[in-house]
Design an enzyme around this catalytic site. Sequence first.
Site, PDB file in Angstrom:
ATOM      1  CB  ILE A  25      -1.015  -0.001   1.177  1.00  0.00           C
ATOM      2  CG1 ILE A  25      -2.133   0.998   0.916  1.00  0.00           C
ATOM      3  CG2 ILE A  25      -0.352   0.281   2.521  1.00  0.00           C
ATOM      4  CD1 ILE A  25      -2.930   0.738  -0.320  1.00  0.00           C
TER       5      ILE A  25
ATOM      6  CE  LYS B  83      -7.757  -1.873   5.759  1.00  0.00           C
ATOM      7  NZ  LYS B  83      -7.862  -2.831   4.685  1.00  0.00           N
TER       8      LYS B  83
ATOM      9  CG  ASP C 282      -6.799  -6.277   5.186  1.00  0.00           C
ATOM     10  OD1 ASP C 282      -6.044  -5.647   5.941  1.00  0.00           O
ATOM     11  OD2 ASP C 282      -6.858  -6.057   3.955  1.00  0.00           O
TER      12      ASP C 282
HETATM   13  P1  NAP Z   1       2.526  -5.546   3.050  1.00  0.00           P
HETATM   14  O1  NAP Z   1       2.656  -5.474   1.561  1.00  0.00           O
HETATM   15  O2  NAP Z   1       2.754  -6.824   3.725  1.00  0.00           O
HETATM   16  O3  NAP Z   1       3.492  -4.424   3.622  1.00  0.00           O
HETATM   17  C1  NAP Z   1       3.633  -4.163   4.989  1.00  0.00           C
HETATM   18  C2  NAP Z   1       5.010  -3.575   5.237  1.00  0.00           C
HETATM   19  O4  NAP Z   1       5.132  -3.308   6.627  1.00  0.00           O
HETATM   20  C3  NAP Z   1       6.149  -4.535   4.897  1.00  0.00           C
HETATM   21  O5  NAP Z   1       6.565  -4.399   3.565  1.00  0.00           O
HETATM   22  C4  NAP Z   1       7.221  -4.102   5.859  1.00  0.00           C
HETATM   23  O6  NAP Z   1       7.872  -2.959   5.327  1.00  0.00           O
HETATM   24  C5  NAP Z   1       6.469  -3.568   7.075  1.00  0.00           C
HETATM   25  N1  NAP Z   1       6.457  -4.516   8.197  1.00  0.00           N
HETATM   26  C6  NAP Z   1       6.865  -4.234   9.458  1.00  0.00           C
HETATM   27  N2  NAP Z   1       6.694  -5.288  10.250  1.00  0.00           N
HETATM   28  C7  NAP Z   1       6.191  -6.277   9.501  1.00  0.00           C
HETATM   29  C8  NAP Z   1       5.815  -7.607   9.763  1.00  0.00           C
HETATM   30  N3  NAP Z   1       5.933  -8.154  11.005  1.00  0.00           N
HETATM   31  N4  NAP Z   1       5.325  -8.358   8.749  1.00  0.00           N
HETATM   32  C9  NAP Z   1       5.192  -7.846   7.509  1.00  0.00           C
HETATM   33  N5  NAP Z   1       5.528  -6.551   7.202  1.00  0.00           N
HETATM   34  C10 NAP Z   1       6.026  -5.787   8.199  1.00  0.00           C
HETATM   35  O7  NAP Z   1       1.090  -5.037   3.511  1.00  0.00           O
HETATM   36  P2  NAP Z   1       0.169  -3.933   2.822  1.00  0.00           P
HETATM   37  O8  NAP Z   1      -0.750  -4.585   1.874  1.00  0.00           O
HETATM   38  O9  NAP Z   1       0.980  -2.792   2.371  1.00  0.00           O
HETATM   39  O10 NAP Z   1      -0.736  -3.537   4.094  1.00  0.00           O
HETATM   40  C11 NAP Z   1      -0.263  -2.711   5.141  1.00  0.00           C
HETATM   41  C12 NAP Z   1      -1.463  -2.044   5.793  1.00  0.00           C
HETATM   42  O11 NAP Z   1      -2.153  -1.295   4.801  1.00  0.00           O
HETATM   43  C13 NAP Z   1      -2.471  -3.062   6.352  1.00  0.00           C
HETATM   44  O12 NAP Z   1      -3.010  -2.591   7.548  1.00  0.00           O
HETATM   45  C14 NAP Z   1      -3.546  -3.121   5.257  1.00  0.00           C
HETATM   46  O13 NAP Z   1      -4.831  -3.435   5.772  1.00  0.00           O
HETATM   47  C15 NAP Z   1      -3.511  -1.696   4.743  1.00  0.00           C
HETATM   48  N6  NAP Z   1      -4.019  -1.555   3.379  1.00  0.00           N
HETATM   49  C16 NAP Z   1      -3.574  -2.385   2.386  1.00  0.00           C
HETATM   50  C17 NAP Z   1      -4.118  -2.266   1.099  1.00  0.00           C
HETATM   51  C18 NAP Z   1      -3.679  -3.131  -0.048  1.00  0.00           C
HETATM   52  O14 NAP Z   1      -4.254  -3.046  -1.129  1.00  0.00           O
HETATM   53  N7  NAP Z   1      -2.654  -3.965   0.092  1.00  0.00           N
HETATM   54  C19 NAP Z   1      -5.109  -1.322   0.849  1.00  0.00           C
HETATM   55  C20 NAP Z   1      -5.484  -0.458   1.878  1.00  0.00           C
HETATM   56  C21 NAP Z   1      -4.937  -0.599   3.134  1.00  0.00           C
HETATM   57  P3  NAP Z   1       9.457  -2.863   5.288  1.00  0.00           P
HETATM   58  O15 NAP Z   1       9.896  -3.983   4.429  1.00  0.00           O
HETATM   59  O16 NAP Z   1       9.654  -1.524   4.670  1.00  0.00           O
HETATM   60  O17 NAP Z   1       9.973  -2.941   6.691  1.00  0.00           O
END
Ligand code: NAP
Length: 307
Positions: A14, A90, A168
């Site tokens: 995101i 969120k 989620d």
């Molecule tokens: P993601 O791709 O897994 O990215 C999360 C990032 O957080 C990781 O790349 C990592 O960044 C960091 N991180 C720190 N501790 C972590 C851990 N224990 N496990 C995994 N990652 C960790 O997730 P995302 O889809 O971006 O979602 C993040 C948040 O945004 C969630 O709350 C989700 O509900 C929300 N969101 C997501 C979307 C979507 O379409 N994906 C849409 C709206 C909202 P570093 O590698 O930089 O440390």
Amino acid sequence: MSPIRVAIVGIGKIARDQHLPALAANPDFDLVGGVTRHEPPDGLDGFRTLADLAAARPDVDAISLCTPPQGRYALAREAIERGYHVMLEKPPGATVAEVEALIALARDKGVALFATWHSREAPAVETARTWLSGRGIHSVGIVWKEDVRRWHPGQAWIWEPGGLGIFDPGINALSIATRILPQAMVLHEAELFYPANRQAPIAARLSFTHDRAPVEVELDWRQIGPQTWDIIVETDSGQLTLSSGGAAMAVDGQVVFEAPEAEYPNLYARFAELVRARAVDADLAPFRHVADAFLLGRRLEVEPFED
Ligand code: NAP
């Protein structure tokens, strides 16, 4: 007014898809870097921890937290204690009490706290809210069905306790419903479908009431093919359909409103206002409904899920 110096924490899907482009396009913000455990994207300064960020860039005003909900509290707490304004992706945390504690701490420290609900910024949401106000609600149907492999490939955290599973995306539907419906909803029955090998549900059925009207919610991550993000409200004077996650609104089958999507630009515009006012915007209604679903939900086991 000088721009707000902001850092993004957690450079995942995101952050890359939405936060980085929204910040680059907003002159109210100066993006100073990312707090990340990995190599930052080209052109972005990387810092391992908030302490490293504070040491290298003592001029930072705000951070935007894009990490998974588990662990978000410790980061947000540290950020507020360091005097940063904080924007939360969120869901705003892993538990309701965590977020309540953050609200109290932000108020105590006089910094802005923004618990965002990006789906509330979908183009037709405010039009739907206006159209529904003053109308009698007969029933509400919410169907949010998508393919988890398409939207969350390899995201282990989402299946762990606190990762919310189907909630989620489901919380996006609830964030819209709690914005557009004139009264509060109350959950009275829930079924949660857990893959045998996972700690979070892959599907859910929720039954709420809104005053005396039924609100039936179907959430499912096993949808292949076209994806469905629809809310249909039957009222005493017509049927409202909010489709494509709030992008379009129809009344009695005729599209009456559609506009280009600008969810994250809108969120950052709001965050800038909150920072300037040192204010808190944290509506926990969608999160409380999810907590209620876990409190009340009947657990049903379904086949194991493999990514
Ligand atoms: P993601 O791709 O897994 O990215 C999360 C990032 O957080 C990781 O790349 C990592 O960044 C960091 N991180 C720190 N501790 C972590 C851990 N224990 N496990 C995994 N990652 C960790 O997730 P995302 O889809 O971006 O979602 C993040 C948040 O945004 C969630 O709350 C989700 O509900 C929300 N969101 C997501 C979307 C979507 O379409 N994906 C849409 C709206 C909202 P570093 O590698 O930089 O440390």
